[in-house]
Each structure stands twice: as structure tokens, then as C-alpha cells.
Scaffold this motif. Structure first.
Motif, PDB file in Angstrom:
ATOM      1  N   ILE A   1      -6.992  -0.079  10.849  1.00 18.58           N
ATOM      2  CA  ILE A   1      -6.617   1.000   9.934  1.00 18.58           C
ATOM      3  C   ILE A   1      -7.307   2.265  10.411  1.00 18.58           C
ATOM      4  CG2 ILE A   1      -6.754   1.778   7.532  1.00 18.58           C
ATOM      5  CD1 ILE A   1      -6.904  -1.251   6.792  1.00 18.58           C
TER       6      ILE A   1
ATOM      7  N   ALA B   1      -3.130  -4.401  -1.032  1.00 17.29           N
ATOM      8  CA  ALA B   1      -1.678  -4.202  -1.083  1.00 17.29           C
ATOM      9  C   ALA B   1      -1.318  -3.053  -2.011  1.00 17.29           C
ATOM     10  CB  ALA B   1      -0.996  -5.487  -1.539  1.00 17.29           C
TER      11      ALA B   1
ATOM     12  N   ARG C   1      -1.852   0.314  -0.229  1.00 13.12           N
ATOM     13  CA  ARG C   1      -1.051   0.648   0.957  1.00 13.12           C
ATOM     14  C   ARG C   1      -0.058   1.772   0.684  1.00 13.12           C
ATOM     15  NH1 ARG C   1      -1.093  -5.164   2.778  1.00 13.12           N
ATOM     16  NH2 ARG C   1       0.768  -5.536   1.518  1.00 13.12           N
TER      17      ARG C   1
ATOM     18  N   LEU D   1       0.104   3.342   4.257  1.00 13.66           N
ATOM     19  CA  LEU D   1      -0.262   2.365   5.284  1.00 13.66           C
ATOM     20  C   LEU D   1       0.814   1.292   5.438  1.00 13.66           C
ATOM     21  CD1 LEU D   1      -4.018   1.925   4.342  1.00 13.66           C
ATOM     22  CD2 LEU D   1      -3.105   3.162   6.318  1.00 13.66           C
TER      23      LEU D   1
ATOM     24  N   GLU E   1       2.362  -2.696   6.398  1.00  9.00           N
ATOM     25  CA  GLU E   1       2.047  -4.040   5.915  1.00  9.00           C
ATOM     26  C   GLU E   1       0.876  -4.666   6.668  1.00  9.00           C
ATOM     27  OE1 GLU E   1       3.507  -5.907   3.401  1.00  9.00           O
ATOM     28  OE2 GLU E   1       4.475  -4.041   2.818  1.00  9.00           O
TER      29      GLU E   1
ATOM     30  N   ALA F   1      -1.875  -3.400   7.183  1.00  6.74           N
ATOM     31  CA  ALA F   1      -3.139  -2.973   6.574  1.00  6.74           C
ATOM     32  C   ALA F   1      -3.561  -4.023   5.545  1.00  6.74           C
ATOM     33  CB  ALA F   1      -2.988  -1.610   5.916  1.00  6.74           C
ATOM     34  N   THR F   2      -4.337  -4.984   5.991  1.00  3.75           N
ATOM     35  CA  THR F   2      -4.811  -6.091   5.163  1.00  3.75           C
ATOM     36  C   THR F   2      -6.338  -6.040   5.090  1.00  3.75           C
ATOM     37  OG1 THR F   2      -5.021  -7.553   7.081  1.00  3.75           O
ATOM     38  CG2 THR F   2      -2.870  -7.506   5.963  1.00  3.75           C
TER      39      THR F   2
END
Length: 318
Positions: free
Chosen positions: A127, A245, A248, A253, A255, A257-258
Motif C-alpha cells: 500500500i 475492507a 478501501r 485502494l 482489493e 489492500a489487505t
């Protein structure tokens, strides 16, 4: 468990149980890893039962030919198994075969004659620094209908991921006694394979944890989990995933971006600021330097993207 439900003959199932016990006790694998290995081999033994027409014995297993292993791989492919999952399934079966050889139960040489499926190596997707920093502040989610201590809790977990490079499981395994507060500038965590490592804690991370503890209305026993759910039980990784989530969209951001991407961000941003690769390896708890070296490719790709976007000659060439 009744004999009818066993996917293999009793002698092979006894060896299977012994192998699982050794993975846990001697190799100190985590319960989830042992479960995954065991599931893979049990699926293989179930396949053999249909493939051979009867539950496989130790002698049957030792007598397997490469074509038998390839048949298993082909069958799993038709079920939609990815190359990565298929590689793990084959690695589990090989581990079991090595155990049989070490304990004098037979040499299953077929596995060494079969190549693992090739996997296209994908680079970690960190990120960007700006959004990563926003994710570790409770104020970023100020508009959500959640108690302030819950927002502070989630921010503290994410701060440990980004500020210390922790895995989610490592952050959630910390006890209240291990909290980096009141001047404590180091934490010790248990990573994969039961390997312990010490990590420095920067002021921003310590403050995030202190803010959470200052707001948390629940009693946290010294040896209990540092991070808890609203009912006081251990915090689930799913809650952390859901928190990310929700951010995001507001942060623009993708998907990818976890929570785990924050660990990638820790390594990539540290490397980009001149961090030593060996030091980053130790901080991440990687057993092999080659695992850490992939971040040099990530940082190189990022620099090329910046060059293409902003360098005058690159724009002229476009």
C-alpha cells in the motif's frame, strides 16, 4: 472412527497419525499448518483408494510409480486446484513419504521423479505510504457507527502490522502483558515454525496501542489477549480484514489492500528508505534471504513506474 471411513489400510493410517504427531512435536509446526498438511495427504490417500481399487497399504504406497502421482495431480487439476495449492499438496505427500523412509516403513521414490508445477511468481502489492499511514489512525474511520474504543483497537492492530511488519496472527497473539506501552520499545513474537524474534516499536505504534488501552472498557488479564472483541473474547482476524475492507473505498485502494499488505508495505517502504536487506529479513522473520529479496523487485518496479510517469524523456518517448 470406523474402518469404513479410513482412506487407507490400518498400517498406512498408523504411519499417517505418527507423521502428524511428529510434525507438531518435533518440527514445531503450527496447528493450522499440521492440519493443512494432514488434509492434503488424506485427500491423496482417498484418491489412491479409488485409483488402486482398495485402501492403500504401506507396501502399496512404497510401490507407487510416477504415473500414479501424475494421475493424482491431473485429477486435482480437473477439480480446479491452482498450481500453488497443487504444489503444496505434492509437498505434503513428499513430507509423508520422507517420514516413511526415515522410520523404515518403505521408500516411496515416485515423488522424487515428479516435478512440482511451475508457479508464476507474483510480486507483493504494498500500500502506498500515504494511505498506509491513514489506515493506522482511528480518525480515518470516524464516520462509522462504531464505538471509539473499537476503532482505536483496529487502528492499533494495523499500526503493529505496518510499524513492525507483523503478520495478523502475530499481532493477535500478543498478550496484555506484552503490550508495548509505558516506554517499552520492543516486543517479542512467535512466527512461523515457532521461531521467536524481537522487534523495535516506534513511538507511533506505542501511542496507538496506548490509545486503545485507554479507551477499552473491558478488563484485560495480563496473560489474556491484548486485542479483544466486543464481548471480551480473542479478536478474530476477520474483524481486522473487515476494517481494512471498509477503508478501501474511502482511501481509493484496490482489493489487494489487505491487512497482510501492510506487512508488505513495511518491508517495501523500509527498503526504499535505505533499509538493509538482512535486517529486514530478521524483522520479518523470514528463514531465507531469498524470500526477502522479492521486495527489491517490488521497489525496483515502483521506481520504474515513477520514472515512466514523471521523467521528461520517458514522457517524450510515450
Amino acid at each position: 472412527m470406523t474402518a469404513a471411513l479410513l482412506p487407507a489400510a490400518p498400517d498406512l493410517m498408523e504411519a499417517y497419525a505418527d507423521w502428524l504427531q511428529r510434525l507438531s512435536a518435533e518440527r514445531r509446526m503450527s496447528p493450522k499448518t499440521v492440519e493443512a498438511y494432514g488434509r492434503d495427504v488424506r485427500i491423496f490417500l482417498t484418491f489412491l483408494q479409488g485409483h488402486l481399487g482398495a485402501p492403500a497399504s504401506l507396501a502399496d504406497f512404497a510401490g507407487l510409480a510416477p504415473r500414479d502421482v501424475r494421475s493424482f495431480m491431473a485429477a486435482r487439476r480437473t477439480e480446479g486446484l491452482s498450481s500453488r495449492s497443487l504444489m503444496r499438496a505434492l509437498a505434503s505427500a513428499r513430507s509423508f513419504a520422507r517420514h516413511l523412509a526415515r522410520t523404515g516403513r518403505g521408500e516411496a521414490t515416485a515423488f522424487s521423479a515428479v516435478r512440482s508445477p511451475k508457479i508464476a511468481r507474483s510480486l507483493p502489492k504494498p500500500i502506498p505510504p500515504g494511505p498506509a499511514k491513514e489506515m493506522i489512525h482511528a480518525d480515518t474511520r470516524a464516520g462509522e457507527d462504531r464505538e471509539q474504543w473499537v476503532l482505536a483497537r483496529d487502528a492499533a492492530v494495523l499500526a503493529l502490522l505496518y510499524g513492525c511488519g507483523l503478520r495478523v496472527s502475530e499481532a493477535l497473539s500478543l498478550t496484555r502483558r506484552e503490550a508495548p506501552v509505558q516506554g517499552v520499545d520492543r516486543i517479542e513474537v512467535t512466527g512461523k515454525g515457532g521461531k521467536r524474534r524481537q522487534l523495535p516499536v516506534i513511538e507511533a505504534v506505542r501511542k496507538a496501542v496506548e490509545d486503545y488501552l485507554g479507551l477499552c472498557p473491558l478488563h484485560l488479564p495480563p496473560d489474556g489477549p491484548l486485542f479483544v472483541g466486543v464481548k471480551g473474547g480473542p479478536l478474530s482476524p476477520r474483524i481486522v480484514q473487515a476494517a481494512v475492507a471498509r477503508m478501501r473505498g474511502s482511501l481509493g485502494l484496490p482489493e489487494t489492500a489487505t491487512p497482510h499488505a501492510l506487512r508488505h508495505s513495511f518491508a517495501t517502504h523500509l527498503l526504499g528508505r535505505g533499509g538493509d536487506l538482512r535486517t529486514i529479513q530478521e524483522l520479518l522473520g523470514h528463514a531465507s534471504l531469498s524470500t526477502t529479496q522479492i521486495y527489491t523487485e517490488v521497489d525496483g518496479a515502483r521506481l520504474m513506474a515513477i520514472h515512466s510517469a514523471f521523467h521528461p524523456r520517458a514522457r517524450a518517448a510515450g
